[in-house]
Design a protein around this motif. Structure first.
Motif, short mmCIF file in Angstrom:
data_model
loop_
_atom_site.label_atom_id
_atom_site.label_comp_id
_atom_site.label_asym_id
_atom_site.label_seq_id
_atom_site.Cartn_x
_atom_site.Cartn_y
_atom_site.Cartn_z
N ASP A 166 0.29 -1.16 0.03
CA ASP A 166 0.05 0.18 -0.02
C ASP A 166 0.90 1.02 -0.08
N ARG A 167 1.82 1.22 0.90
CA ARG A 167 2.88 2.22 0.26
C ARG A 167 3.74 2.71 -0.68
N VAL A 168 3.83 1.42 -1.26
CA VAL A 168 4.18 1.57 -2.67
C VAL A 168 3.15 2.14 -3.70
N MET A 169 2.20 2.02 -3.74
CA MET A 169 1.00 2.76 -4.49
C MET A 169 0.94 3.92 -3.59
N ASP A 170 0.75 4.49 -2.84
CA ASP A 170 0.66 5.44 -2.59
C ASP A 170 2.37 6.36 -2.70
N TRP A 171 3.40 5.61 -3.11
CA TRP A 171 4.45 7.29 -3.30
C TRP A 171 4.18 6.51 -5.46
N ILE A 172 3.64 5.74 -5.77
CA ILE A 172 3.34 5.62 -7.62
C ILE A 172 2.56 7.11 -7.53
N ARG A 173 1.50 6.80 -7.11
CA ARG A 173 0.34 7.80 -7.32
C ARG A 173 1.01 9.47 -6.75
N SER A 174 1.73 9.21 -5.94
CA SER A 174 2.74 10.68 -5.70
C SER A 174 3.18 11.02 -6.79
N SER A 175 3.82 10.28 -7.20
CA SER A 175 4.88 10.63 -8.44
C SER A 175 4.15 11.19 -9.92
N GLU A 176 2.96 9.86 -9.84
CA GLU A 176 2.14 10.35 -10.90
C GLU A 176 1.44 12.05 -10.73
N ALA A 177 1.17 12.43 -10.11
CA ALA A 177 1.14 13.93 -9.86
C ALA A 177 1.41 14.24 -9.75
N LEU A 178 3.39 14.35 -9.40
CA LEU A 178 4.45 15.35 -9.32
C LEU A 178 4.08 15.41 -10.76
N GLY A 179 4.08 14.00 -11.64
CA GLY A 179 4.51 14.70 -13.36
C GLY A 179 3.63 15.08 -13.70
N ALA A 180 1.99 15.08 -13.39
CA ALA A 180 1.30 15.93 -14.57
C ALA A 180 1.07 17.20 -13.47
N TYR A 181 2.06 17.65 -12.81
CA TYR A 181 1.93 19.22 -12.14
C TYR A 181 3.93 19.15 -12.86
N GLU A 182 4.25 18.43 -13.20
CA GLU A 182 5.55 18.97 -14.06
C GLU A 182 4.99 19.28 -14.93
N LYS A 183 3.77 18.97 -15.92
CA LYS A 183 3.87 19.29 -17.25
C LYS A 183 3.18 20.49 -17.19
N ARG A 184 2.85 20.61 -16.48
CA ARG A 184 1.98 22.53 -15.99
C ARG A 184 2.61 23.15 -16.52
#
Length: 263
Positions: A166-184
């Motif tokens: 579950d912690r791994v999933m949290d990290w993946i989702r956090s990284s995915e969100a930062l990726g979207a932020y970087e795109k903006r």
């Protein structure tokens, strides 16, 4: 050193950087290095290794995370750091979480990278990891071992991790969100896109990577001797002690694809 003394020293440092910037404005644009660049991305994506290699190029002087701590005027701070470097060109690193969460004085955070490019004249190098599972495991390993990649002091090998899926999933989702932020943040900003997997992970790619970046920046490249060593096990299966448990958690999620080895 007291907290008050530390605060005083921090304010004095910011004042000196601002003073250098205003000195540049009096002496004209030639006081700024050419080229100047920002290495932008997320932590644990190979940014330290890449910046270290670029710092070995005589035409470039590179600094680390110049916005790691809060500053009152982030744009002026970055520009001021670049004034009169030890080489003709200058580069530094800015991580996306620092724009989003640390530099709270920014009126328009999502326009910050654009401003550095358009007004500050910084070229942008964008480095990311495409395998978000490996990125998550790298973050977990770094925090568990309190270890960050440095040029010297590299462990001989890393042991397999036992992870909380579950912690791994949290990290993946956090990284995915930062990726979207970087795109903006990079919207309408010309930049050189790089990936850890293609440009950093394999040491045999390092010389070509530096040659290509130097060409992009308009400086002469040199032969480099990379001291970077990948310390994590070569596969996710070897790197995770409870691999089967992790597989069950990721199965039938959008992140299952990251289990596929691409070595």
């Amino acid at each position: 050193m007291s907290a008050l003394t530390q605060q005083y020293l921090k304010v004095r440092q910011q004042y000196r950087h601002a003073q250098a910037l205003w000195s540049h404005r009096r002496t004209g644009p030639d006081a700024l290095p050419d080229p100047r660049f920002i290495l932008f991305g997320r932590g644990r994506s190979g940014t330290t290794a890449l910046l270290s290699m670029l710092d070995d190029v005589p035409a470039l002087h590179c600094e680390g995370e110049v916005l790691h701590n809060y500053v009152r005027y982030p744009y002026r701070h970055v520009l001021g750091r670049s004034v009169r470097p030890a080489a003709p060109g200058y580069g530094c690193k800015i991580l996306s979480y620092q724009v989003q969460d640390v530099q709270t004085a920014l009126d328009e955070p999502e326009a910050f990278i654009h401003r550095l490019w358009e007004e500050g004249g910084f070229q942008i190098l964008y480095l990311r990891r495409t395998n978000l599972l490996r990125h998550a495991l790298s973050n977990i390993r770094a925090r568990r071992e309190q270890f960050h990649q440095k040029k010297d002091d590299i462990p001989a090998e890393a042991q397999a991790l036992r992870v909380d899926p579950d912690r791994v999933m949290d990290w993946i989702r956090s990284s995915e969100a930062l990726g979207a932020y970087e795109k903006r943040l990079l919207e309408d900003v010309p930049h050189r896109s790089l990936t850890y997997e293609k440009h950093i992970r394999n040491p045999e790619a390092h010389q070509q990577t530096i040659d290509d970046i130097c060409a992009y920046l308009g400086v002469e490249s040199v032969p480099i001797e990379s001291s970077y060593r990948k310390i994590a096990p070569p596969s996710v299966r070897e790197g995770v002690a409870n691999y089967d448990e992790l597989v069950r958690r990721l199965r039938e999620t959008p992140y299952e694809k990251y289990l596929e080895e691409q070595d």
